[in-house]
Write a protein that holds these residues in place. Structure first.
Motif, PDB file in Angstrom:
ATOM      1  N   LYS A  92      73.153 117.895  31.727  1.00 36.78           N
ATOM      2  CA  LYS A  92      73.743 119.113  32.267  1.00 36.78           C
ATOM      3  C   LYS A  92      72.931 120.323  31.829  1.00 36.78           C
ATOM      4  CE  LYS A  92      78.550 117.553  32.617  1.00 36.78           C
ATOM      5  NZ  LYS A  92      79.950 117.783  32.179  1.00 36.78           N
ATOM      6  N   GLY A  93      72.605 121.163  32.802  1.00 37.58           N
ATOM      7  CA  GLY A  93      71.889 122.394  32.500  1.00 37.58           C
ATOM      8  C   GLY A  93      70.385 122.263  32.474  1.00 37.58           C
ATOM      9  N   GLU A  94      69.857 121.027  32.507  1.00 42.45           N
ATOM     10  CA  GLU A  94      68.402 120.849  32.479  1.00 42.45           C
ATOM     11  C   GLU A  94      67.780 121.304  33.795  1.00 42.45           C
ATOM     12  OE1 GLU A  94      66.278 117.610  29.818  1.00 42.45           O
ATOM     13  OE2 GLU A  94      67.749 116.670  31.129  1.00 42.45           O
ATOM     14  N   ASP A  95      66.586 121.844  33.692  1.00 40.59           N
ATOM     15  CA  ASP A  95      65.866 122.311  34.874  1.00 40.59           C
ATOM     16  C   ASP A  95      65.440 121.119  35.731  1.00 40.59           C
ATOM     17  OD1 ASP A  95      63.271 123.231  36.369  1.00 40.59           O
ATOM     18  OD2 ASP A  95      64.290 125.078  35.741  1.00 40.59           O
ATOM     19  N   PHE A  96      65.441 121.306  37.043  1.00 40.71           N
ATOM     20  CA  PHE A  96      65.057 120.226  37.949  1.00 40.71           C
ATOM     21  C   PHE A  96      63.605 119.794  37.744  1.00 40.71           C
ATOM     22  CE2 PHE A  96      68.627 122.109  40.411  1.00 40.71           C
ATOM     23  CZ  PHE A  96      69.442 120.985  40.423  1.00 40.71           C
ATOM     24  N   ASP A  97      62.776 120.680  37.244  1.00 38.75           N
ATOM     25  CA  ASP A  97      61.379 120.319  36.994  1.00 38.75           C
ATOM     26  C   ASP A  97      61.245 119.268  35.900  1.00 38.75           C
ATOM     27  OD1 ASP A  97      60.425 121.990  38.943  1.00 38.75           O
ATOM     28  OD2 ASP A  97      60.048 123.674  37.602  1.00 38.75           O
ATOM     29  N   LYS A  98      62.315 119.044  35.128  1.00 39.62           N
ATOM     30  CA  LYS A  98      62.298 118.032  34.074  1.00 39.62           C
ATOM     31  C   LYS A  98      62.516 116.621  34.628  1.00 39.62           C
ATOM     32  CE  LYS A  98      62.086 120.877  30.466  1.00 39.62           C
ATOM     33  NZ  LYS A  98      60.964 120.848  29.486  1.00 39.62           N
ATOM     34  N   LEU A  99      62.859 116.535  35.918  1.00 37.68           N
ATOM     35  CA  LEU A  99      63.118 115.232  36.519  1.00 37.68           C
ATOM     36  C   LEU A  99      61.837 114.402  36.501  1.00 37.68           C
ATOM     37  CD1 LEU A  99      65.573 113.870  37.952  1.00 37.68           C
ATOM     38  CD2 LEU A  99      64.519 114.541  40.112  1.00 37.68           C
ATOM     39  N   PRO A 100      61.853 113.219  35.892  1.00 41.38           N
ATOM     40  CA  PRO A 100      60.628 112.413  35.804  1.00 41.38           C
ATOM     41  C   PRO A 100      60.274 111.751  37.130  1.00 41.38           C
ATOM     42  CG  PRO A 100      62.462 111.213  34.862  1.00 41.38           C
ATOM     43  CD  PRO A 100      62.985 112.585  35.205  1.00 41.38           C
ATOM     44  N   GLU A 101      59.063 111.292  37.211  1.00 41.54           N
ATOM     45  CA  GLU A 101      58.624 110.499  38.351  1.00 41.54           C
ATOM     46  C   GLU A 101      59.410 109.190  38.370  1.00 41.54           C
ATOM     47  OE1 GLU A 101      54.317 109.208  40.326  1.00 41.54           O
ATOM     48  OE2 GLU A 101      54.471 109.623  38.174  1.00 41.54           O
ATOM     49  N   THR A 102      59.778 108.733  39.561  1.00 38.92           N
ATOM     50  CA  THR A 102      60.525 107.483  39.678  1.00 38.92           C
ATOM     51  C   THR A 102      59.884 106.559  40.708  1.00 38.92           C
ATOM     52  OG1 THR A 102      62.051 108.331  41.373  1.00 38.92           O
ATOM     53  CG2 THR A 102      62.713 108.583  39.052  1.00 38.92           C
ATOM     54  N   TRP A 103      60.024 105.270  40.439  1.00 37.67           N
ATOM     55  CA  TRP A 103      59.572 104.236  41.368  1.00 37.67           C
ATOM     56  C   TRP A 103      60.701 103.233  41.580  1.00 37.67           C
ATOM     57  CZ3 TRP A 103      54.748 103.709  43.716  1.00 37.67           C
ATOM     58  CH2 TRP A 103      53.742 104.586  43.275  1.00 37.67           C
ATOM     59  N   VAL A 104      60.950 102.885  42.835  1.00 36.23           N
ATOM     60  CA  VAL A 104      61.798 101.754  43.178  1.00 36.23           C
ATOM     61  C   VAL A 104      60.881 100.726  43.841  1.00 36.23           C
ATOM     62  CG1 VAL A 104      63.722 100.907  44.565  1.00 36.23           C
ATOM     63  CG2 VAL A 104      63.878 103.134  43.439  1.00 36.23           C
ATOM     64  N   ILE A 105      60.773  99.560  43.213  1.00 37.21           N
ATOM     65  CA  ILE A 105      59.834  98.537  43.658  1.00 37.21           C
ATOM     66  C   ILE A 105      60.598  97.264  44.004  1.00 37.21           C
ATOM     67  CG2 ILE A 105      57.833  97.141  43.007  1.00 37.21           C
ATOM     68  CD1 ILE A 105      57.208  99.422  40.919  1.00 37.21           C
ATOM     69  N   PHE A 106      60.534  96.861  45.264  1.00 34.57           N
ATOM     70  CA  PHE A 106      61.157  95.618  45.704  1.00 34.57           C
ATOM     71  C   PHE A 106      60.074  94.553  45.864  1.00 34.57           C
ATOM     72  CE2 PHE A 106      64.848  98.154  46.800  1.00 34.57           C
ATOM     73  CZ  PHE A 106      65.889  97.265  46.619  1.00 34.57           C
ATOM     74  N   ILE A 107      60.209  93.459  45.129  1.00 31.41           N
ATOM     75  CA  ILE A 107      59.354  92.293  45.316  1.00 31.41           C
ATOM     76  C   ILE A 107      60.168  91.277  46.107  1.00 31.41           C
ATOM     77  CG2 ILE A 107      58.024  90.465  44.204  1.00 31.41           C
ATOM     78  CD1 ILE A 107      57.712  92.304  41.778  1.00 31.41           C
ATOM     79  N   THR A 108      59.762  91.010  47.327  1.00 30.10           N
ATOM     80  CA  THR A 108      60.565  90.198  48.243  1.00 30.10           C
ATOM     81  C   THR A 108      59.890  88.855  48.518  1.00 30.10           C
ATOM     82  OG1 THR A 108      59.502  91.195  50.187  1.00 30.10           O
ATOM     83  CG2 THR A 108      61.489  92.261  49.345  1.00 30.10           C
ATOM     84  N   GLU A 109      60.694  87.820  48.669  1.00 31.25           N
ATOM     85  CA  GLU A 109      60.130  86.488  48.922  1.00 31.25           C
ATOM     86  C   GLU A 109      59.407  86.442  50.253  1.00 31.25           C
ATOM     87  OE1 GLU A 109      61.268  81.840  48.368  1.00 31.25           O
ATOM     88  OE2 GLU A 109      62.910  83.207  48.857  1.00 31.25           O
ATOM     89  N   ASN A 110      59.940  87.151  51.232  1.00 36.64           N
ATOM     90  CA  ASN A 110      59.346  87.167  52.572  1.00 36.64           C
ATOM     91  C   ASN A 110      58.699  88.526  52.853  1.00 36.64           C
ATOM     92  OD1 ASN A 110      60.507  84.543  53.167  1.00 36.64           O
ATOM     93  ND2 ASN A 110      62.456  85.611  53.403  1.00 36.64           N
ATOM     94  N   ASP A 111      57.911  88.554  53.898  1.00 31.99           N
ATOM     95  CA  ASP A 111      57.283  89.805  54.328  1.00 31.99           C
ATOM     96  C   ASP A 111      58.309  90.589  55.154  1.00 31.99           C
ATOM     97  OD1 ASP A 111      55.686  91.862  55.197  1.00 31.99           O
ATOM     98  OD2 ASP A 111      54.353  90.612  56.406  1.00 31.99           O
ATOM     99  N   VAL A 112      59.171  91.350  54.466  1.00 32.63           N
ATOM    100  CA  VAL A 112      60.301  91.984  55.156  1.00 32.63           C
ATOM    101  C   VAL A 112      59.850  93.066  56.137  1.00 32.63           C
ATOM    102  CG1 VAL A 112      61.947  91.471  53.328  1.00 32.63           C
ATOM    103  CG2 VAL A 112      60.677  93.619  53.261  1.00 32.63           C
ATOM    104  N   MET A 113      58.668  93.624  55.937  1.00 35.13           N
ATOM    105  CA  MET A 113      58.165  94.642  56.861  1.00 35.13           C
ATOM    106  C   MET A 113      57.413  94.028  58.040  1.00 35.13           C
ATOM    107  SD  MET A 113      59.323  97.397  55.683  1.00 35.13           S
ATOM    108  CE  MET A 113      60.029  98.042  54.162  1.00 35.13           C
ATOM    109  N   GLY A 114      57.006  92.757  57.898  1.00 33.23           N
ATOM    110  CA  GLY A 114      56.444  92.002  59.010  1.00 33.23           C
ATOM    111  C   GLY A 114      55.064  92.416  59.484  1.00 33.23           C
ATOM    112  N   LYS A 115      54.284  93.057  58.639  1.00 38.01           N
ATOM    113  CA  LYS A 115      52.961  93.517  59.075  1.00 38.01           C
ATOM    114  C   LYS A 115      51.806  92.798  58.359  1.00 38.01           C
ATOM    115  CE  LYS A 115      54.822  98.072  60.232  1.00 38.01           C
ATOM    116  NZ  LYS A 115      54.931  97.728  61.668  1.00 38.01           N
ATOM    117  N   GLY A 116      52.144  91.816  57.527  1.00 42.40           N
ATOM    118  CA  GLY A 116      51.110  91.019  56.899  1.00 42.40           C
ATOM    119  C   GLY A 116      50.362  91.694  55.763  1.00 42.40           C
ATOM    120  N   LEU A 117      50.861  92.828  55.298  1.00 45.66           N
ATOM    121  CA  LEU A 117      50.195  93.544  54.220  1.00 45.66           C
ATOM    122  C   LEU A 117      50.747  93.101  52.866  1.00 45.66           C
ATOM    123  CD1 LEU A 117      50.218  97.139  55.752  1.00 45.66           C
ATOM    124  CD2 LEU A 117      48.315  95.503  55.735  1.00 45.66           C
TER     125      LEU A 117
END
Length: 219
Positions: A116-141
């Motif tokens: 509470k009260g902290e400046d928004f610039d203090k927000l750290p970098e974030t990563w959400v990483i999904f490792i999926t069994e299948n190629d869910v995006m379907g583009k072969g990358l």
């Protein structure tokens, strides 16, 4: 069948199941990476293509509470040497890796990273990483990085929020191809990366020798 025979039979069944586990099975993954910065550091160095990344802390099965709406449980939450927070999720089901789930995980992480009260610039970098069994995006990358950007120019918005999908079906003679091969292995002897092979072997050996009580395993 005596009680002793029943216990022995159950133990043998458990060991058979254990031999079939892979890092793509999220319960086994979280056990392997629990309090093990070396394994998650290796994975993050490869999928983020940051060989110098250093992990300072790793927690598994992290419950992020929302008092009035839906809470989330993160498979893995790591902190690197820059202070960035990295959520790694493993999904065998395509449905479990939906785009709005990635968005929600990201928003829940943000909502719990400032006092509470902290400046928004203090927000750290974030990563959400999904490792999926299948190629869910379907583009072969092998990798699908998602970033906010200015539509007119394509320039990145640079708000410090990142989403990455890793194609677990990808194979190739590259670091990411070898890593995804290892995630699908049931035999440590077939794995490329010794750090992951050793960790998986340790847990299987400990279970066989009964150094891990059954209550520690949900699987």
């Amino acid at each position: 069948m005596t009680v002793t025979e029943q216990i022995d039979r159950k133990h043998q069944e458990d060991l058979q199941r254990l031999r079939g586990f892979r890092l793509l099975d999220d319960d086994f993954l979280t056990k392997c990476f629990e309090k093990d910065t070396a394994s998650i550091e290796l994975v993050l160095q490869i999928v983020l293509e940051k060989p110098d990344l250093k992990v300072l802390d790793v927690r598994t099965q992290v419950f992020v509470e929302n008092l009035t709406n839906r809470s989330v449980r993160l498979d893995i939450l790591a902190t690197d040497s820059t202070g960035a927070k990295l959520n790694v999720e493993v999904q065998r089901s395509d449905k479990g890796a939906g785009r709005k789930r990635a968005r929600y995980n990201s928003s829940m992480m943000d909502a719990n990273l400032l006092k509470k009260g902290e400046d928004f610039d203090k927000l750290p970098e974030t990563w959400v990483i999904f490792i999926t069994e299948n190629d869910v995006m379907g583009k072969g990358l092998p990798l699908y990085p998602i970033e906010r950007c200015f539509l007119e120019t394509g320039e990145r918005f640079e708000d410090g929020s990142h989403i990455l999908y890793v194609n677990g079906a990808y194979r190739g003679d590259t670091p990411i191809g070898k890593l995804m091969h290892d995630f699908s292995c049931t035999d440590a002897a077939d794995m490329y990366y010794g750090t992951l092979a050793d960790r998986g072997s340790f847990l299987r050996r400990a279970r066989r020798e009964s150094r891990l009580c059954a209550g520690l395993w949900k699987i």
